[in-house]
Design an enzyme around this catalytic site. Structure first.
Site, PDB file in Angstrom:
ATOM      1  CG  ASP A  33      -2.582  -6.232  -0.470  1.00  0.00           C
ATOM      2  OD1 ASP A  33      -3.340  -6.675   0.423  1.00  0.00           O
ATOM      3  OD2 ASP A  33      -1.855  -5.237  -0.300  1.00  0.00           O
ATOM      4  CG  ASP A  58      -5.749  -2.924  11.651  1.00  0.00           C
ATOM      5  OD1 ASP A  58      -6.886  -2.726  12.101  1.00  0.00           O
ATOM      6  OD2 ASP A  58      -5.542  -3.474  10.561  1.00  0.00           O
ATOM      7  CD  GLU A  70      -0.465  -3.138   2.980  1.00  0.00           C
ATOM      8  OE1 GLU A  70      -1.000  -4.112   2.422  1.00  0.00           O
ATOM      9  OE2 GLU A  70      -0.901  -1.986   2.898  1.00  0.00           O
ATOM     10  CG  HIS A 103      -3.718  -6.173   3.752  1.00  0.00           C
ATOM     11  ND1 HIS A 103      -3.816  -5.167   2.803  1.00  0.00           N
ATOM     12  CD2 HIS A 103      -4.773  -5.982   4.579  1.00  0.00           C
ATOM     13  CE1 HIS A 103      -4.884  -4.423   3.056  1.00  0.00           C
ATOM     14  NE2 HIS A 103      -5.483  -4.894   4.132  1.00  0.00           N
TER      15      HIS A 103
END
Ligand code: GLP
Length: 281
Positions: free
Chosen positions: A139, A70, A146, A141
């Site tokens: 979280d 990314d 996400e 991801h």
């Protein structure tokens, strides 16, 4: 899925690097080895160990093609917090990789959709990713997918959650407003297409997400839970990240992996104990 629970971050880094080195050196000379790479604090130790192996003359990246997961949307490659800069400083400049073989999404592209489609095409043209190394967000991801990302998503633009921007603010002088609001990221489907997944998780702050990914249902609520559907996924985590797993789960995987860990330790040359802190952990 394999789950290897090791004592600490140093062990995780050694084992992760050994697995990657084993795959690169064992790969056929006819085709370059295609490696997917993450950023973040967690892989820093693995990069450090890969660099060491390279310096010791045991590992070359000449026949390796890389694809990073990314990049922040809107950051230039030269921005100090871009993932281009991260990779250059923490890995690429220390090894013998051919520059033409490095792929990182262009955060400054004027055509994000075209950039993402071209990235998918480049991965296909390289013959697919042989091994994708990944970290995980607090979280759950993976890359910048996400929670509630489609589990079949491909490379695209993703809006970052407030939580992720808050966690990553530490790299931007603690100011969340400096953290870009979106990123270009490979999709969960892109990650899942890799021949092998190697996920590293370190620290207590990952314990809940690791539990959800390993013991919870496969769900877009925790994108990393996709690993349960991958035919060749390994998670390496330290005791702190394993803290929220059921005692029975941890015991099961520890018994299963004991022999492999003992073999790895026997093969390892004696190295001095490293005491580095995980940055930002
Ligand atoms: C970012 C990256 C992820 C990485 C995550 C966790 O969100 N896009 O690929 O896994 O950070 O990073 P760390 O290892 O610093 O906790």
């Amino acid at each position: 899925m394999r789950l290897i629970i090791v004592k600490n971050y140093q062990e995780l880094s050694l084992l992760g690097a050994e697995r990657i080195a084993e795959r690169i050196t064992g790969s056929s000379r006819k085709k370059p080895f295609v490696l997917g790479l993450p950023t973040g604090s967690t892989p820093l130790g693995i990069y450090r160990e890969l660099i060491r192996l390279h310096r010791e003359g045991k590992l070359s990246f000449k026949a390796v093609i890389t694809f990073n997961m990314d990049e922040y949307l809107g950051l230039s490659a030269g921005h100090p917090q871009s993932y281009h800069t991260f990779m250059e400083e923490n890995f690429f400049r220390h090894v013998d990789i051919d520059r033409a073989n490095i792929h990182i999404l262009d955060g400054e592209t004027g055509d994000p959709e075209g950039e993402c489609a071209a990235y998918e095409e480049a991965i296909r043209a390289a013959g697919g990713i042989d091994l994708f190394l990944g970290g995980m967000g607090e979280d759950g991801h993976i890359a910048f997918n996400e929670p509630f990302s489609s589990l079949s998503s491909r490379t695209r633009v993703k809006t970052l959650t407030e939580d992720t921007r808050a966690v990553n603010a530490r790299f931007f002088g603690g100011d969340m407003n400096q953290v870009p609001r979106a990123a270009l990221t490979v999709g969960v489907g892109t990650v899942m297409d890799a021949g092998e997944l190697l996920i590293a998780a370190s620290g207590r702050n990952k314990a809940r997400a690791l539990r959800d990914a390993v013991e919870g249902a496969v769900s877009h609520r925790c994108p990393l839970s996709c690993i349960q559907n991958h035919p060749k996924a390994t998670v390496i985590c330290d005791e702190a990240a394993a803290a929220e797993l059921d005692a029975g789960t941890a015991a099961y995987f520890k018994t299963l992996e004991r022999d492999a860990l003992e073999r790895a330790a026997l093969l390892r040359p004696a190295v001095p104990e490293q005491t580095g802190q995980v940055p930002g952990a």
